[in-house]
Motif scaffolding. Structure first.
Motif, PDB file in Angstrom:
ATOM      1  N   GLU A 237      29.589 -33.529  53.790  1.00  0.00           N
ATOM      2  CA  GLU A 237      29.270 -33.839  52.389  1.00  0.00           C
ATOM      3  C   GLU A 237      29.128 -32.546  51.587  1.00  0.00           C
ATOM      4  OE1 GLU A 237      29.393 -35.397  49.413  1.00  0.00           O
ATOM      5  OE2 GLU A 237      28.664 -37.143  50.589  1.00  0.00           O
ATOM      6  N   ARG A 238      29.850 -32.445  50.485  1.00  0.00           N
ATOM      7  CA  ARG A 238      29.780 -31.258  49.642  1.00  0.00           C
ATOM      8  C   ARG A 238      29.386 -31.580  48.211  1.00  0.00           C
ATOM      9  NH1 ARG A 238      29.706 -29.630  53.951  1.00  0.00           N
ATOM     10  NH2 ARG A 238      30.896 -27.947  54.947  1.00  0.00           N
ATOM     11  N   SER A 239      29.155 -32.845  47.923  1.00  0.00           N
ATOM     12  CA  SER A 239      28.756 -33.225  46.568  1.00  0.00           C
ATOM     13  C   SER A 239      27.280 -32.933  46.361  1.00  0.00           C
ATOM     14  CB  SER A 239      29.029 -34.709  46.338  1.00  0.00           C
ATOM     15  OG  SER A 239      28.359 -35.179  45.174  1.00  0.00           O
ATOM     16  N   ARG A 240      26.996 -32.070  45.406  1.00  0.00           N
ATOM     17  CA  ARG A 240      25.610 -31.744  45.085  1.00  0.00           C
ATOM     18  C   ARG A 240      24.838 -33.004  44.710  1.00  0.00           C
ATOM     19  NH1 ARG A 240      22.470 -27.591  42.988  1.00  0.00           N
ATOM     20  NH2 ARG A 240      20.890 -28.320  41.530  1.00  0.00           N
ATOM     21  N   GLU A 241      25.443 -33.848  43.881  1.00  0.00           N
ATOM     22  CA  GLU A 241      24.770 -35.049  43.406  1.00  0.00           C
ATOM     23  C   GLU A 241      24.393 -35.965  44.562  1.00  0.00           C
ATOM     24  OE1 GLU A 241      25.491 -38.833  40.375  1.00  0.00           O
ATOM     25  OE2 GLU A 241      26.988 -37.237  40.539  1.00  0.00           O
ATOM     26  N   ARG A 242      25.322 -36.178  45.499  1.00  0.00           N
ATOM     27  CA  ARG A 242      25.031 -37.092  46.603  1.00  0.00           C
ATOM     28  C   ARG A 242      24.007 -36.501  47.574  1.00  0.00           C
ATOM     29  NH1 ARG A 242      30.578 -38.530  45.766  1.00  0.00           N
ATOM     30  NH2 ARG A 242      31.325 -36.965  47.248  1.00  0.00           N
ATOM     31  N   LEU A 243      24.084 -35.200  47.817  1.00  0.00           N
ATOM     32  CA  LEU A 243      23.106 -34.558  48.699  1.00  0.00           C
ATOM     33  C   LEU A 243      21.694 -34.700  48.131  1.00  0.00           C
ATOM     34  CD1 LEU A 243      25.076 -31.300  49.588  1.00  0.00           C
ATOM     35  CD2 LEU A 243      24.430 -33.089  51.213  1.00  0.00           C
ATOM     36  N   LEU A 244      21.556 -34.425  46.845  1.00  0.00           N
ATOM     37  CA  LEU A 244      20.240 -34.492  46.208  1.00  0.00           C
ATOM     38  C   LEU A 244      19.759 -35.934  46.086  1.00  0.00           C
ATOM     39  CD1 LEU A 244      20.619 -31.831  43.365  1.00  0.00           C
ATOM     40  CD2 LEU A 244      19.430 -31.578  45.538  1.00  0.00           C
ATOM     41  N   SER A 245      20.668 -36.833  45.764  1.00  0.00           N
ATOM     42  CA  SER A 245      20.290 -38.225  45.558  1.00  0.00           C
ATOM     43  C   SER A 245      19.709 -38.845  46.821  1.00  0.00           C
ATOM     44  CB  SER A 245      21.503 -39.027  45.080  1.00  0.00           C
ATOM     45  OG  SER A 245      21.173 -40.392  44.912  1.00  0.00           O
ATOM     46  N   LYS A 246      20.341 -38.594  47.954  1.00  0.00           N
ATOM     47  CA  LYS A 246      19.831 -39.157  49.203  1.00  0.00           C
ATOM     48  C   LYS A 246      18.462 -38.575  49.545  1.00  0.00           C
ATOM     49  CE  LYS A 246      20.976 -39.983  54.039  1.00  0.00           C
ATOM     50  NZ  LYS A 246      21.989 -39.799  55.101  1.00  0.00           N
ATOM     51  N   ALA A 247      18.315 -37.264  49.365  1.00  0.00           N
ATOM     52  CA  ALA A 247      17.022 -36.632  49.652  1.00  0.00           C
ATOM     53  C   ALA A 247      15.934 -37.177  48.734  1.00  0.00           C
ATOM     54  CB  ALA A 247      17.140 -35.118  49.511  1.00  0.00           C
ATOM     55  N   MET A 248      16.258 -37.378  47.463  1.00  0.00           N
ATOM     56  CA  MET A 248      15.267 -37.915  46.532  1.00  0.00           C
ATOM     57  C   MET A 248      14.914 -39.357  46.871  1.00  0.00           C
ATOM     58  SD  MET A 248      14.166 -35.571  44.635  1.00  0.00           S
ATOM     59  CE  MET A 248      13.148 -36.663  43.651  1.00  0.00           C
ATOM     60  N   GLY A 249      15.851 -40.099  47.440  1.00  0.00           N
ATOM     61  CA  GLY A 249      15.541 -41.444  47.903  1.00  0.00           C
ATOM     62  C   GLY A 249      14.467 -41.429  48.969  1.00  0.00           C
ATOM     63  N   ILE A 250      14.517 -40.431  49.842  1.00  0.00           N
ATOM     64  CA  ILE A 250      13.488 -40.271  50.875  1.00  0.00           C
ATOM     65  C   ILE A 250      12.141 -39.979  50.232  1.00  0.00           C
ATOM     66  CG2 ILE A 250      12.745 -38.800  52.806  1.00  0.00           C
ATOM     67  CD1 ILE A 250      15.753 -38.438  53.456  1.00  0.00           C
ATOM     68  N   TYR A 251      12.164 -39.124  49.201  1.00  0.00           N
ATOM     69  CA  TYR A 251      10.909 -38.799  48.505  1.00  0.00           C
ATOM     70  C   TYR A 251      10.309 -40.039  47.851  1.00  0.00           C
ATOM     71  CZ  TYR A 251       7.637 -37.326  45.008  1.00  0.00           C
ATOM     72  OH  TYR A 251       6.505 -37.224  44.240  1.00  0.00           O
ATOM     73  N   TYR A 252      11.120 -40.792  47.111  1.00  0.00           N
ATOM     74  CA  TYR A 252      10.591 -41.941  46.376  1.00  0.00           C
ATOM     75  C   TYR A 252      10.027 -42.999  47.323  1.00  0.00           C
ATOM     76  CZ  TYR A 252      12.733 -40.014  42.177  1.00  0.00           C
ATOM     77  OH  TYR A 252      13.060 -39.198  41.126  1.00  0.00           O
ATOM     78  N   ALA A 253      10.645 -43.163  48.485  1.00  0.00           N
ATOM     79  CA  ALA A 253      10.124 -44.119  49.470  1.00  0.00           C
ATOM     80  C   ALA A 253       8.759 -43.671  49.973  1.00  0.00           C
ATOM     81  CB  ALA A 253      11.110 -44.263  50.625  1.00  0.00           C
ATOM     82  N   GLU A 254       8.602 -42.369  50.195  1.00  0.00           N
ATOM     83  CA  GLU A 254       7.328 -41.829  50.661  1.00  0.00           C
ATOM     84  C   GLU A 254       6.267 -41.925  49.572  1.00  0.00           C
ATOM     85  OE1 GLU A 254       5.595 -40.331  54.180  1.00  0.00           O
ATOM     86  OE2 GLU A 254       7.767 -40.420  53.856  1.00  0.00           O
ATOM     87  N   GLU A 255       6.664 -41.640  48.352  1.00  0.00           N
ATOM     88  CA  GLU A 255       5.740 -41.717  47.219  1.00  0.00           C
ATOM     89  C   GLU A 255       5.208 -43.142  47.064  1.00  0.00           C
ATOM     90  OE1 GLU A 255       5.974 -39.874  42.793  1.00  0.00           O
ATOM     91  OE2 GLU A 255       7.410 -41.462  43.228  1.00  0.00           O
ATOM     92  N   LYS A 256       6.082 -44.109  47.279  1.00  0.00           N
ATOM     93  CA  LYS A 256       5.673 -45.511  47.190  1.00  0.00           C
ATOM     94  C   LYS A 256       4.648 -45.860  48.264  1.00  0.00           C
ATOM     95  CE  LYS A 256       7.667 -50.158  46.814  1.00  0.00           C
ATOM     96  NZ  LYS A 256       8.931 -50.951  46.830  1.00  0.00           N
ATOM     97  N   GLN A 257       4.863 -45.337  49.474  1.00  0.00           N
ATOM     98  CA  GLN A 257       3.907 -45.561  50.562  1.00  0.00           C
ATOM     99  C   GLN A 257       2.542 -44.962  50.226  1.00  0.00           C
ATOM    100  OE1 GLN A 257       5.239 -44.469  54.509  1.00  0.00           O
ATOM    101  NE2 GLN A 257       7.358 -44.998  54.025  1.00  0.00           N
ATOM    102  N   VAL A 258       2.539 -43.758  49.665  1.00  0.00           N
ATOM    103  CA  VAL A 258       1.285 -43.091  49.307  1.00  0.00           C
ATOM    104  C   VAL A 258       0.549 -43.893  48.234  1.00  0.00           C
ATOM    105  CG1 VAL A 258       0.298 -41.046  48.202  1.00  0.00           C
ATOM    106  CG2 VAL A 258       2.027 -40.786  49.994  1.00  0.00           C
ATOM    107  N   ALA A 259       1.285 -44.366  47.233  1.00  0.00           N
ATOM    108  CA  ALA A 259       0.656 -45.154  46.162  1.00  0.00           C
ATOM    109  C   ALA A 259       0.018 -46.425  46.719  1.00  0.00           C
ATOM    110  CB  ALA A 259       1.695 -45.497  45.105  1.00  0.00           C
TER     111      ALA A 259
END
Length: 314
Positions: A237-259
Motif C-alpha cells: 500500500e502506497r496511498s497516504r490516504e488509505r494508510l492514514l484512514s485505516k490507522a485512524m479507524g483503529i483510533y476511533y474504535a479505541e476512543e469509543k471503548q474508552v468513552a
C-alpha cells in the motif's frame, strides 16, 4: 546536595566546575567519553543507551536535569517525576564501570540569568533549529525544541563528549539534534538507538508513570496504529490516504471503548504523520522511499508519542 546512596564506581557531581575537572582528567588520560542526557525517571530505555555508550567509549556520563525551558506554563514541569535516588539505584544495578559519572546540576547554574516558562520573558542565550521544529511536536509544543536545543547545546559544551546517545522514540528531536551538531560544528558522534518497548509493544517513557491501569491498556493504540501502517506499507500500500484512514479507524474504535468505560478520563487525538526523514515535511499522496510514521495522543493527563521508521533511516 542532599545525601544519596551513590553506587560503587560512580561519581555524582552537583557543580559544573567539579564535573569539568573530572572530565579534564579523562581527557588527559587519552580516554573517550560517551554521554546520555536524561531528565531522570530512568527506565530500561535510558539504561540501554548507557550500555551502548559503554561499548563505544572508555567512560560514560549521564546528566539528570528536568529542563524548564522545554515546558510551557501549562505543562507538567512541577509534576514531572523526579526520582534521583531510584535513578541512582538503577545505575547501581549495572556492572561497575558502566557509568562513571552523573551530573545533577542546579537550574540556576544551567540558566544563570534565570529561566521563565514564557518565552517572551526569557533572558539569555537560546538556540533555535529552523525548518525542523515547527511541525509535528512543534505544532502542539511550539516552545519545545527551542528548549531542547538550548539545553543540549549547554550540556554538549559542559560534558564535551566524544559520543552522545538518544532514543528513536523522540524522533523529531533526533532529527533536530543531528542538524544542531552539523550546523554548530560540535565534534561529537551522535548515535540514535532503537526505541525500547514493553513486551506488548508500548514505547517506554518516563510519562508512562502517569497512566492508570486502564489507561495503560488503551495506550497500546499507538503501537496498533503504527503497526497497521507498517504492515499495509509492507504489503504494497502506497496511498497516504488509505494508510492514514485505516490507522485512524483503529483510533476511533479505541476512543469509543474508552468513552464507554465512563471512568472520567478521555483519549484525545493530537496528530498522525507520514513524514520525510530528512525534512520532516509530510509525504505526498503516493508514498515512495519510506517515511517516518509518528503520532501523539493524550491519554488522560499523559501525552504519549511513538514512531516507526518505515524503509528509511535517520
Amino acid at each position: 546536595m542532599e545525601k544519596y546512596n551513590i553506587p560503587r564506581g560512580v561519581q555524582v557531581f552537583n557543580r559544573i566546575a567539579d564535573f569539568r575537572s573530572w572530565r579534564r582528567s579523562i581527557l588527559m588520560n587519552g580516554q573517550t567519553l560517551g554521554y546520555v542526557p536524561t531528565m531522570g525517571a530512568l527506565h530500561a530505555g535510558h539504561i540501554g543507551l548507557a550500555q551502548q555508550a559503554r561499548k563505544d567509549a572508555d567512560h560514560v556520563a549521564l546528566t539528570i536535569f528536568v529542563n524548564p525551558a522545554q515546558f510551557a506554563p501549562h505543562e507538567d514541569l512541577a509534576s514531572y517525576p523526579r526520582t534521583l535516588q531510584a535513578d541512582l539505584n538503577k545505575i547501581g544495578e549495572l556492572p561497575v564501570g558502566t557509568v562513571s559519572a552523573v551530573l545533577v546540576p542546579q537550574v540556576n547554574e544551567v540558566y544563570p540569568n534565570g529561566i521563565e516558562l514564557e518565552v517572551e520573558k526569557q533572558v539569555g542565550a537560546f538556540v533555535e533549529i529552523k525548518g525542523l521544529s515547527h511541525q509535528l511536536e512543534g505544532g502542539t509544543r511550539p516552545h519545545f525544541f527551542r528548549g531542547v536545543a538550548t539545553v543540549v547545546s549547554k550540556f554538549f559544551n559542559i560534558i564535551q563528549p566524544d559520543h552522545a546517545y538518544f532514543g528513536q522514540k523522540d524522533v523529531q528531536q533526533c532529527v533536530c539534534l543531528k542538524r544542531l551538531v552539523q550546523d554548530l560544528h560540535f565534534p561529537i558522534e551522535l548515535h540514535i538507538c532503537p526505541t525500547t518497548r514493553e513486551s506488548d509493544g508500548l514505547a517506554m517513557s518516563s510519562r508512562n508513570v502517569y497512566l492508570t491501569p486502564s489507561q495503560r491498556k488503551h495506550a497500546l493504540v499507538l503501537y496498533k496504529m503504527l503497526s497497521s501502517i507498517e504492515s499495509d506499507y509492507r504489503n504494497g500500500e502506497r496511498s497516504r490516504e488509505r494508510l492514514l484512514s485505516k490507522a485512524m479507524g483503529i483510533y476511533y474504535a479505541e476512543e469509543k471503548q474508552v468513552a464507554a468505560l465512563n471512568e472520567g478520563w478521555n483519549m484525545k487525538f493530537d496528530y498522525l504523520s507520514l513524514a520525510d526523514p530528512k525534512t520532516l515535511n509530510e509525504k505526498p499522496e503516493a508514498i515512495e522511499g519510506g517515511c517516518i510514521a509518528s503520532l501523539a495522543i493524550f491519554m488522560g493527563k499523559a501525552r504519549l508519542i511513538d514512531n516507526f521508521l518505515i524503509d528509511c533511516e535517520l
